[in-house]
Design a protein around this motif. Structure first.
Motif, short mmCIF file in Angstrom:
data_model
loop_
_atom_site.label_atom_id
_atom_site.label_comp_id
_atom_site.label_asym_id
_atom_site.label_seq_id
_atom_site.Cartn_x
_atom_site.Cartn_y
_atom_site.Cartn_z
N GLU A 45 0.86 -1.17 0.00
CA GLU A 45 0.00 0.00 0.00
C GLU A 45 0.90 1.23 0.00
O GLU A 45 1.92 1.24 0.68
N TYR A 49 -3.21 4.10 -2.13
CA TYR A 49 -3.52 3.12 -3.17
C TYR A 49 -3.06 1.75 -2.69
O TYR A 49 -2.00 1.61 -2.07
N GLN A 50 -3.88 0.76 -2.97
CA GLN A 50 -3.54 -0.62 -2.62
C GLN A 50 -3.19 -1.37 -3.91
O GLN A 50 -3.97 -1.41 -4.85
N VAL A 51 -2.00 -1.95 -3.92
CA VAL A 51 -1.48 -2.63 -5.10
C VAL A 51 -1.43 -4.12 -4.82
O VAL A 51 -0.77 -4.57 -3.87
N GLU A 59 -2.22 -6.13 -10.15
CA GLU A 59 -1.67 -4.93 -10.78
C GLU A 59 -0.27 -5.16 -11.35
O GLU A 59 0.36 -4.20 -11.82
N TYR A 84 4.36 -2.49 -11.47
CA TYR A 84 2.94 -2.51 -11.09
C TYR A 84 2.27 -1.24 -11.59
O TYR A 84 2.89 -0.17 -11.66
N THR A 85 0.99 -1.36 -11.91
CA THR A 85 0.20 -0.17 -12.22
C THR A 85 -0.11 0.57 -10.92
O THR A 85 0.29 0.15 -9.84
N TYR A 137 2.83 4.68 -12.28
CA TYR A 137 3.30 3.30 -12.31
C TYR A 137 4.45 3.14 -11.32
O TYR A 137 5.14 4.10 -10.98
N TRP A 138 4.66 1.85 -10.89
CA TRP A 138 5.72 1.55 -9.93
C TRP A 138 6.67 0.53 -10.57
O TRP A 138 6.31 -0.61 -10.80
N ASP A 159 -6.08 -2.42 -13.87
CA ASP A 159 -5.70 -1.74 -12.64
C ASP A 159 -6.90 -1.20 -11.89
O ASP A 159 -6.74 -0.45 -10.95
N GLY A 173 -2.62 0.92 -8.97
CA GLY A 173 -3.32 0.26 -7.87
C GLY A 173 -4.72 0.81 -7.69
O GLY A 173 -5.22 1.64 -8.46
N LYS A 183 -0.64 9.80 -8.79
CA LYS A 183 -0.86 8.44 -9.26
C LYS A 183 0.14 8.12 -10.36
O LYS A 183 0.28 8.90 -11.30
#
Length: 734
Positions: A269, A519-521, A525, A503-504, A277-278, A589, A506, A275
């Motif tokens: 999280e 945001y929860q990933v 995602e 990851y996107t 991407y990760w 996502d 989330g 917002k």
């Protein structure tokens, strides 16, 4: 309790303990459960509490205390008065409840799993006591134990030969003793201890002889073939044919393709003001089937906590530094980071290692071992890639300086079909700069011929290229298909590009301090996309996957030229893929069902944190009320029964009312002894209350049961007597 009955009850509980122990012995072999002695000891203590007939209001706190102490012994360490242990326990249990509410069983910690196992054993000991002392029948549990051991012996590494011998001996002993107990309850025998000995002696001999003969006598070979190899081979064939994987991060990308199943397990999280991407890592070498890394693994450096990252090109604008707080739920040693990343903090006792071959940051301890952080903070700025600078790029200014760039990031396999290169030339023919060419390829995948699908995804044949299959045959796939194909098309026209994993953004689950969002990933995602290199901008992300948006920001310092999507090239002689009804696309996502199921949790958590005192008081009131209700149930239940039976008038009304009266008298404290007839019990009741009411009710009851006389006509008269006896039980037993 008589001495003979105490010994008899103790033997029943002892055999029951050994039978339940057979369920626990295979656990360390088939799972990773350790410290089994604490669970076995809990079973023994629970049965001892039942044997000595501890009242429920004393058993419950004792068991809870034992569970907490055993959990502390397994996971706590330190001193019992250390408050940090209780804080860790409460926090872990809150997270465990959250995971259970959303059905995410995989996210449970070892502490939560151990607590659930203790609760399961609590229920099993209660059921064992019910079967032994109330029902006086253990057959169902006995059969379940045999099936349990047989399945484990067949399909796991547990060897159940001797376990089955023990179960047979214990089971037959319990079945014989319980049958004899039921027989004594029906018949009035004198000198019961002597009869028990006479019964037990031949029972022991019979069991001993049977077990010995069963072990020593020769066994015939099986008539039917072993079905296990057939079942296992069938399962393996089905698995190999389906090749269904579970979505989520994994280091091996050498074999792409095939369908996958969703996975709602929470990875992290993040509390962030924007917002994005990760990013986790990149791969440079496309094999025709998937991706591997070929860059020298030592092309990296060490970073201290908070040290500025010198590789990525941040925004040229004078913007404030932003921070994202990453709360790790699924422990990985790598760091997830946004674009325009500056630094990472949270490993002051160790360091961070940047791996240049994977463009990946990993946390390490001082002894050079990967360490999994529970929380860390990444600093970044908003990206602002200049469209003017990107459109200027038609080639690198000094090719000698960028030899490695072209060596690694324009590589393509020699087996790549020519039609892939021809398609890349066709898509980019009208554009003279890298940016517009990349946009043209990105837009190419947005045409109606391509379908985003996670289930009906083909696996390339042995001599088939992964990208060629997607571009010219199936037109159906998910992010790996789209991103790999775009990188391949870019490299086919000599534009440096690489494949990126992460990851996107989330699922939004709430607000945080300073206008940040949470945001929860989850594993759902997990995503892959594309990066294209521009000399003045660095690696710029592109998003070809249909239904996904690129969160990177661009400086609109030049008027954007519209690029028309190019239709995918199809060969006339290609075999058409079977038409599959296209369903409405839902962004990967944004799984709405999952988001709605968890969005209430942060609000509930925040509200409970702010109003914890009210919750505590309310909980105390509820607990006190429940304790009072249970403690004084013999006082209020009679009034409920009287109210309940006021409006009833059917043939069986008296039978039900009489049985409820017997249960209330038992709660009141006048218990019916085993073997005592109803008339004897009625005389005892009348003697206590100095009435003749119970005898009269019992006479009517026996006439109904044994002679079939109707009692509905006399219920109005009988009801007054019945209510009178119930009201007498509302007073304390003198």
């Amino acid at each position: 309790m008589k001495k003979s009955r105490i010994i008899y009850t103790f033997i029943l509980y002892l055999f029951g303990f050994f039978l339940l122990l057979e369920w626990m012995l295979p656990v360390p072999i088939i799972t990773q459960t350790g410290e089994l002695r604490y669970f076995n000891l809990f079973i023994a203590i629970s049965l001892i509490l039942y044997f000595f007939q501890f009242p429920w209001w004393l058993r419950i706190p004792i068991k809870f205390g034992i569970i907490l102490y055993f959990l502390y012994r397994i996971f706590g360490g330190g001193l019992l008065r250390d408050h940090s242990w209780m804080q860790i326990l409460i926090s872990d249990l809150m997270d465990g409840m959250k995971s259970l509410l959303v059905g995410d069983w995989y996210d449970l910690s070892d502490l939560s799993r151990s607590l659930l196992l203790f609760i399961l054993l609590w229920l099993m000991t209660y059921l064992l006591r019910y079967w032994l002392m109330i029902r006086k029948s253990i057959f169902i549990f006995y059969v379940m134990t045999i099936i349990y051991i047989a399945v484990l012996d067949t399909f796991t590494g547990y060897v159940g030969d001797w376990a089955m011998v023990r179960i047979v001996a214990i089971g037959f002993a319990l079945l014989g003793l319980l049958f004899f107990q039921r027989l004594l309850g029906k018949e009035q025998f004198e000198n019961r201890p002597y009869i028990i000995i006479k019964w037990a002696f031949p029972l022991v001999i019979m069991i001993t002889v049977s077990v010995c003969l069963g072990y020593l006598l020769p066994k015939a070979d099986p008539i039917w073939p072993d079905p296990v190899p057939f079942i296992q081979s069938t399962a393996e064939n089905v698995q190999s044919q389906s090749s269904i994987s579970t979505i989520g991060y994994g280091p091996d990308d050498s074999q792409l393709g095939g369908p996958f199943e969703g996975n709602d397990r929470v990875v992290f999280e993040v509390e962030t003001p924007s917002k994005q991407y990760w990013k986790v890592e990149i791969k440079d070498y496309y094999t025709g089937k998937g991706w591997i890394s070929t860059i020298e693994p030592d092309s990296g450096f060490r970073m201290e906590s908070g040290e500025v990252f010198p590789v990525e090109i941040a925004s040229r604008k004078d913007e404030p530094i932003k921070e994202a707080i990453v709360d790790v739920k699924l422990a990985y040693p790598h760091i997830v980071r946004p674009y325009a990343f500056l630094s990472v903090k949270g490993n002051e006792q160790g360091y961070f290692q940047y791996n240049g071959s994977l463009d990946k940051i990993t946390s390490y301890s001082d002894d050079d071992q990967p360490v999994q952080l529970e929380e860390y903070i990444v600093q970044y700025k908003n990206t602002a890639f200049s469209m003017k600078e990107m459109r200027k790029t038609t080639m690198v200014p000094n090719e000698q300086q960028y030899d490695d760039l072209f060596k690694y990031f324009t590589q393509l396999p020699e087996s790549l079909p020519d039609r892939v290169r021809e398609l890349a030339d066709e898509i980019t023919a009208e554009h003279d700069n890298w940016y517009d060419q990349a946009i043209a390829i990105e837009n190419y995948f947005q045409s109606g011929d391509f379908i985003y699908d996670q289930k009906n995804v083909a696996i390339p044949e042995e001599d088939q290229d992964y990208v060629d299959q997607f571009l010219f045959e199936t037109f159906r796939g998910y992010c790996d298909n789209y991103s790999t194909s775009m990188v391949t098309l870019l490299r086919a026209v000599d534009i440096p590009a690489r494949w990126v994993k992460g990851y996107t953004a989330g699922n939004y689950i709430g607000n945080a301090a300073q206008e940040n969002s949470i945001y929860q990933v989850t594993n759902n995602e997990a995503h892959s996309w594309v990066e294209v290199y521009f000399p003045t901008e660095g690696w710029v992300p592109f998003e070809p996957t249909k239904g996904f948006d690129n969160f990177a920001s661009y400086e609109q310092d030049e008027e954007k030229t519209e690029v028309e999507p190019v239709q995918p090239k199809k060969e006339e002689n290609k075999v058409e893929a079977p038409k599959i009804k296209e369903q409405k696309e839902t962004k990967k996502d944004e799984p709405k069902k999952y988001r709605n199921s968890i969005s209430i949790w942060p609000k509930l958590k925040a509200f409970s944190a702010e109003n914890w005192f009210i919750f505590v008081v309310l909980l105390i009131v509820i607990i006190v009320g429940c304790v009072w209700m249970v403690w004084n149930k013999s006082r209020w239940i009679p009034y409920v029964l009287i109210k309940l039976y006021k409006k009833k008038n059917n043939e069986d009304i008296f039978v039900h009312a009489y049985n409820d009266l017997l249960r209330q008298l038992n709660r009141f404290g006048i218990k019916r002894e085993p073997g005592q007839t109803l008339r004897e019990y009625a005389l005892e009741i009348d003697k206590h209350f100095d009435t003749n009411d119970m005898t009269r009710l019992t006479e009517y009851y026996e006439r109904m049961i044994y002679r079939g006389d109707p009692a509905d006509e006399d219920w109005e008269h009988l009801q007054d007597i019945w209510e009178s006896l119930l009201r007498k039980t509302t007073k304390k037993l003198s």
